[in-house]
Design a protein around this motif. Structure first.
Motif, short mmCIF file in Angstrom:
data_model
loop_
_atom_site.label_atom_id
_atom_site.label_comp_id
_atom_site.label_asym_id
_atom_site.label_seq_id
_atom_site.Cartn_x
_atom_site.Cartn_y
_atom_site.Cartn_z
N PHE A 329 24.73 26.80 65.53
CA PHE A 329 23.99 25.78 64.79
C PHE A 329 24.29 24.38 65.30
CE2 PHE A 329 23.10 23.27 60.87
CZ PHE A 329 21.81 23.70 60.62
N LYS A 330 25.30 24.25 66.13
CA LYS A 330 25.70 22.91 66.59
C LYS A 330 24.64 22.24 67.44
CE LYS A 330 30.67 23.80 66.23
NZ LYS A 330 31.92 24.16 66.91
N MET A 331 23.79 23.03 68.13
CA MET A 331 22.70 22.42 68.88
C MET A 331 21.74 21.70 67.95
SD MET A 331 23.65 25.32 70.76
CE MET A 331 22.44 26.62 70.57
N VAL A 332 21.53 22.26 66.75
CA VAL A 332 20.66 21.62 65.75
C VAL A 332 21.22 20.26 65.36
CG1 VAL A 332 19.74 21.81 63.41
CG2 VAL A 332 19.86 23.85 64.86
N ASP A 401 15.94 18.93 58.44
CA ASP A 401 14.65 18.66 59.06
C ASP A 401 14.62 19.16 60.51
OD1 ASP A 401 11.97 17.26 59.19
OD2 ASP A 401 13.05 16.17 60.76
N MET A 402 15.68 18.93 61.26
CA MET A 402 15.74 19.39 62.64
C MET A 402 15.80 20.92 62.69
SD MET A 402 15.66 18.77 65.82
CE MET A 402 15.76 16.97 65.74
N ALA A 403 16.54 21.53 61.78
CA ALA A 403 16.64 23.00 61.76
C ALA A 403 15.26 23.62 61.56
CB ALA A 403 17.59 23.43 60.65
N ARG A 404 14.47 23.04 60.70
CA ARG A 404 13.13 23.60 60.45
C ARG A 404 12.21 23.40 61.65
NH1 ARG A 404 12.01 25.42 55.47
NH2 ARG A 404 13.52 25.03 53.82
N ARG A 405 12.35 22.29 62.34
CA ARG A 405 11.54 22.07 63.54
C ARG A 405 11.87 23.11 64.62
NH1 ARG A 405 11.82 15.64 64.70
NH2 ARG A 405 10.29 16.13 66.33
N ASP A 442 29.79 20.03 51.38
CA ASP A 442 28.69 20.93 51.75
C ASP A 442 28.08 20.50 53.08
OD1 ASP A 442 29.03 22.36 49.37
OD2 ASP A 442 27.60 21.09 48.29
N THR A 443 27.95 19.21 53.28
CA THR A 443 27.40 18.70 54.53
C THR A 443 28.33 19.03 55.70
OG1 THR A 443 26.31 16.88 53.36
CG2 THR A 443 26.58 16.63 55.73
N VAL A 444 29.63 18.86 55.47
CA VAL A 444 30.61 19.14 56.52
C VAL A 444 30.57 20.62 56.91
CG1 VAL A 444 33.06 19.13 57.11
CG2 VAL A 444 32.08 17.23 55.80
N ASN A 445 30.51 21.51 55.93
CA ASN A 445 30.43 22.95 56.22
C ASN A 445 29.15 23.29 56.99
OD1 ASN A 445 32.76 24.28 55.35
ND2 ASN A 445 32.11 24.22 53.21
N SER A 446 28.05 22.66 56.59
CA SER A 446 26.77 22.95 57.25
C SER A 446 26.79 22.54 58.72
CB SER A 446 25.63 22.22 56.53
OG SER A 446 25.49 22.67 55.20
N ALA A 447 27.59 21.54 59.05
CA ALA A 447 27.63 21.02 60.42
C ALA A 447 28.01 22.08 61.43
CB ALA A 447 28.61 19.85 60.50
N ILE A 448 28.80 23.07 61.01
CA ILE A 448 29.23 24.11 61.95
C ILE A 448 28.61 25.46 61.58
CG2 ILE A 448 31.36 22.94 62.58
CD1 ILE A 448 32.82 24.93 60.67
N GLY A 449 27.46 25.43 60.88
CA GLY A 449 26.74 26.66 60.58
C GLY A 449 27.44 27.55 59.58
N GLN A 450 28.18 26.95 58.66
CA GLN A 450 28.85 27.70 57.60
C GLN A 450 28.30 27.22 56.25
OE1 GLN A 450 31.60 30.22 59.85
NE2 GLN A 450 31.01 30.19 57.74
#
Length: 647
Positions: A329-332, A401-405, A442-450
Motif C-alpha cells: 500500500f506504500k505506493m498509494v 482518494d488515491m487508493a480509489r483512483r 488510524d491514519t498512521v496504521n493506514s499508511a503501511i496498509g494495516q
C-alpha cells in the motif's frame, strides 16, 4: 255425493292457470337450453374444439445443450458429456422384483437404491418410467443392451451432463452446475419452465451461475398425443431447442495450471493480468477442489473434507479474500504525497526505528531504524516510519482518494461469485460502521496498509497495472461470446503526473534489482525482462510491548494461524510493461521470503509462455529451480513444459 257445480268450475280454472304457468316455464326453460346449446355448439365451437385438442395433445419441453466454456486458446474448460441412465416402466416389466434382481447382477445397485426404486414405482403411474440408476458408465449400458430380452421394461437413456476436463485448475473461476433445488427457485422471480424438468442442471457458483442466462439456451418442444390418463401415444412433431452460448475466457489454462501447481501446499491466491488490455490470464486460489464432484453429487465425507480444511479450498481467495495489503500500500501513499506536493523525490524523513504519535509508539520493521530515507529508499527498503510521517502530513482523505483512483475499495465487476469490495476507510465510514470517531493513530496504521485497509489480490493486481501504465486498466474475464469479441476497456489516463508515476516505478524497480531491495533475492536476471515489484507483510496479531522488549517471535515459531500474511506485487518487463502479478500467501510469513519467489516464478512463466530457461534466474538459485521445475512437471503431466518464445 257430488261436489257443487260452482266449486268444480273454480277448481278447474285454478288448475288451468297452474298448468299454463308450468307449461310456460317449461317452454321458457327449453328455449333457454336450446339457446345455450346453440351458443356452445355454434358460436363457441372453435373454443371448445381447441380445449378438446389440448386435452388430447400435450407440449413437452426438450432441454437445450448448455453452452460450453473454453480458455483463450480454445482449450475446453466446461463441456457437455453424454450421460447414461437406466429407467424401468412398471407395466412393461411384469415381475418388478425379478427384473430388479437381474439388474443388480449386471450393474452396481445397492439395496438402499433398490428400495428407493420400489417406493417410486408404487407411487408413479404404471406407464411412466422411473430412473433406476443415473450417471451409468458405458460399460454397464452395454451389459444391459446385451441382456435386453431378459429385462422387459428396462430402457437405457442418454442425455447430457456437465463435465470439467481440467479438474480443479479453474474450479473457483468457472464454478459448477447442479440439480435445481427449491432454494434456487425461490431466488428467481419468474423461473424458466426448463428449471422444472427433472435432473435439469443449473449454475450454482462462478461463471456457471453469473452467466446462467447466456449458457442455458432456449428449450425445444415436442407435441405428443396422449390418452385420457396421460399416456403418451405418439409424437406429432418436434422443434429442437437452441444451444446456450459458448464462452471463451481470457484465462490461459497452461499458465493457470502452472500457477495452481506453484501454489501447491499453501493457502494462497495469485492473479496474472495483461496490463495492456486488462485480460486476466490467471486467477488462482489454493487449495482448489474438483467441481465434477458437485455435478455428480458430492458425498458427505468429501464435502466434510472440504469444509473442515483450515486452508478453505472452497473459497475463491483471489477475488473473495480481503487482506491488509501491508507495505504494498506504500505506493498509494507515495503517489498521494507526490501529487499533493507534500514531498519531492529527494525529500527525506528520519527513521530511528519508531515514531511516537499521541503517546503511542509505532514501530518500523527494522528495529534500529533506516536513518534518513528519501522516496526511492523508503520503498526499496520498505521503511515504515517514512510513511507514518508522510501520512500525518497528508491526512486520510488524500490517501483514500488515491487508493480509489488506483482501483482499491471498489468492487470490480467480474462474473464470479462474491467478488469483494475491500475497504479504503474514511472518517465518515468509521463513524457509521463503528460508531467511533477517527483518531490520528488510524491514519498512521493506514499508511503501511494495516488497520482498517483491506484489499483483494485482484484489486492489488489492478493497482499495480495502473501504476505501470498510468491508465485506468479494467479487468476482463470474458474474451468472446459465441465467437464475438467482447469490449476491451484499456482505460483512460488516471490523471496522475507522469513524472510522479515514473518515480514510483523506479523505486519498485529498486525493490527487485538493487542489492538493498527487499526482493533482491527474487530478481529476474534476463535483462529485457526485469521486473519492478513491492513486498508486503501484514500482521494478523498484536505484538505486545513485553514481547517487543524481549524480542519479537519469528513467524516460524508461531502457530500457522498467527503468522503474518505474505504479499508481493510486480509488473514486467520494467521498460515495456506487459503483465502485472499479485500474490498473497496466507500466514506465509514475510513477503520477501514467501511471496516474492512465487511471484517471480509466475512472472517468468507468463512472459516466456512456458517453462523459462535457467539463465533467467540468479546463478545461486539455478540448482534449486531445476529441481523445482522437475517436481512441477511431475505434478502437471499434461501441461506444456517446453520453453517457448515469449509473448
Amino acid at each position: 255425493m257430488k261436489r257443487p257445480t260452482k266449486n268444480t268450475a273454480a277448481g278447474q280454472r285454478t288448475m288451468s292457470r297452474r298448468a299454463l304457468i308450468l307449461g310456460g316455464a317449461q317452454v321458457g326453460f327449453m328455449g333457454l337450453l336450446a339457446m345455450r346449446m346453440r351458443y356452445m355448439q355454434v358460436e363457441e365451437a372453435d373454443k371448445f374444439r381447441l380445449l378438446a385438442e389440448e386435452n388430447r395433445v400435450n407440449i413437452r419441453l426438450i432441454p437445450p445443450a448448455r453452452g460450453e466454456i473454453f480458455d483463450r486458446n480454445g482449450k475446453p474448460i466446461a463441456v457437455n458429456d453424454p450421460a447414461y441412465r437406466i429407467t424401468l416402466t412398471r407395466e412393461d416389466a411384469g415381475d418388478v422384483d425379478t427384473i430388479l434382481s437381474r439388474l443388480q447382477s449386471l450393474i452396481n445397485l445397492d439395496d438402499e437404491e433398490l428400495e428407493r426404486v420400489r417406493t417410486e414405482l408404487k407411487r408413479t403411474q404404471p406407464f411412466l418410467p422411473v430412473t433406476v440408476a443415473d450417471q451409468v458408465p458405458w460399460s454397464e449400458v452395454t451389459k444391459i443392451a446385451v441382456n435386453a430380452p431378459a429385462l422387459p421394461g428396462v430402457t437405457p437413456e442418454v442425455g447430457l451432463t456437465r463435465s470439467y476436463p481440467q479438474g480443479s485448475d479453474l474450479a473457483h473461476v468457472v464454478g459448477y452446475v447442479g440439480p435445481v433445488s427449491d432454494y434456487d427457485l425461490e431466488k428467481i422471480e419468474a423461473p424458466d419452465q426448463l428449471l422444472f424438468i427433472p435432473r435439469f442442471q443449473l449454475g450454482k457458483v462462478g461463471i456457471e451461475a453469473k452467466l446462467e442466462d447466456d449458457l442455458r439456451g432456449q428449450a425445444g418442444a415436442r407435441r405428443v398425443e396422449v390418452n385420457h390418463v396421460g399416456r403418451e401415444m405418439r409424437e406429432l412433431d418436434r422443434r429442437e431447442g437452441q444451444q446456450g452460448r459458448d464462452l471463451q475466457l481470457t484465462i490461459d489454462h497452461t499458465l493457470q495450471n502452472y500457477v495452481q501447481a506453484r501454489l501447491e501446499g499453501e493457502s494462497a491466491a495469485a492473479i496474472v493480468m495483461d496490463v495492456r488490455n486488462g485480460d486476466l490470464l490467471a486467477i488462482s486460489s489454493a487449495p482448489s477442489f474438483d467441481p465434477n464432484l458437485f455435478v455428480r453429487g458430492i458425498s458427505v465425507s468429501d464435502y466434510r473434507a472440504l469444509t473442515e480444511n483450515k486452508y478453505r479450498p472452497l473459497a475463491a481467495k483471489a477475488v473473495q479474500g480481503i487482506y491488509p495489503p501491508g507495505s504494498t500500500f506504500k505506493m498509494v501513499v507515495a503517489l498521494a504525497g507526490l501529487e499533493a506536493g507534500v514531498i519531492g523525490p529527494e525529500d527525506t524523513y528520519y527513521c530511528p526505528g519508531h515514531l511516537t504519535v499521541a503517546g503511542r509508539r509505532f514501530h518500523c520493521w527494522k528495529r534500529v531504524g533506516h536513518g534518513h530515507m528519501n522516496l526511492e529508499g523508503s520503498l526499496r527498503e520498505s521503511c515504515d516510519v517514512y510513511y507514518y510521517e508522510l501520512a500525518l502530513e497528508l491526512g486520510i482523505a488524500k490517501i483514500t482518494d488515491m487508493a480509489r483512483r488506483l482501483g482499491l475499495g471498489d468492487r470490480i465487476d467480474l462474473p464470479m461469485s462474491a467478488v469483494a469490495s475491500g475497504l479504503t476507510p474514511t472518517k465518515a465510514w468509521k463513524r457509521e460502521a463503528r460508531g467511533e470517531e477517527w483518531v490520528i493513530g488510524d491514519t498512521v496504521n493506514s499508511a503501511i496498509g494495516q488497520g482498517f485497509v483491506l484489499a483483494s489480490p485482484l484489486q492489488l493486481a489492478v493497482m499495480t497495472a495502473r501504476i505501470a501504465t498510468g491508465n485506468a486498466v479494467t479487468p476482463r474475464l470474458i474474451k468472446k461470446i459465441d465467437g464475438i469479441e467482447q469490449p476491451v476497456n484499456q482505460g483512460e489516463s488516471i490523471g496522475l503526473n507522469e513524472n510522479h508515476l515514473r518515480q514510483v516505478r523506479k523505486a519498485m524497480y529498486s525493490v527487485s534489482n538493487n542489492r538493498k531491495g527487499t526482493a533482491y533475492s527474487s530478481r529476474i536476471i534476463a535483462e529485457d525482462l526485469r521486473m519492478a515489484g513491492k513486498t508486503g507483510t501484514s500482521q494478523v496479531r498484536n505484538i505486545t510491548a513485553k514481547e517487543r522488549a524481549a524480542g519479537v517471535r519469528s513467524n516460524a515459531d508461531l502457530p500457522w494461524e498467527r503468522r503474518d500474511h505474505a504479499l508481493f506485487v510486480d509488473f514486467a518487463p520494467y521498460d515495456d510493461p506487459q503483465i502485472a502479478v499479485a500474490v498473497v500467501i496466507e500466514h506465509g510469513g514475510g513477503g520477501s521470503s514467501a511471496a516474492a519467489p512465487v511471484a517471480r516464478d509466475i512472472t517468468l512463466q507468463a512472459l516466456y509462455g512456458g517453462e523459462p530457461p535457467l539463465d533467467a534466474y540468479p546463478t545461486k538459485d539455478r540448482n534449486r529451480i531445476r529441481e523445482q521445475q522437475k517436481k512441477l512437471r511431475e505434478y502437471r503431466p499434461a501441461a506444456q513444459t517446453q520453453s517457448k518464445s515469449r509473448a
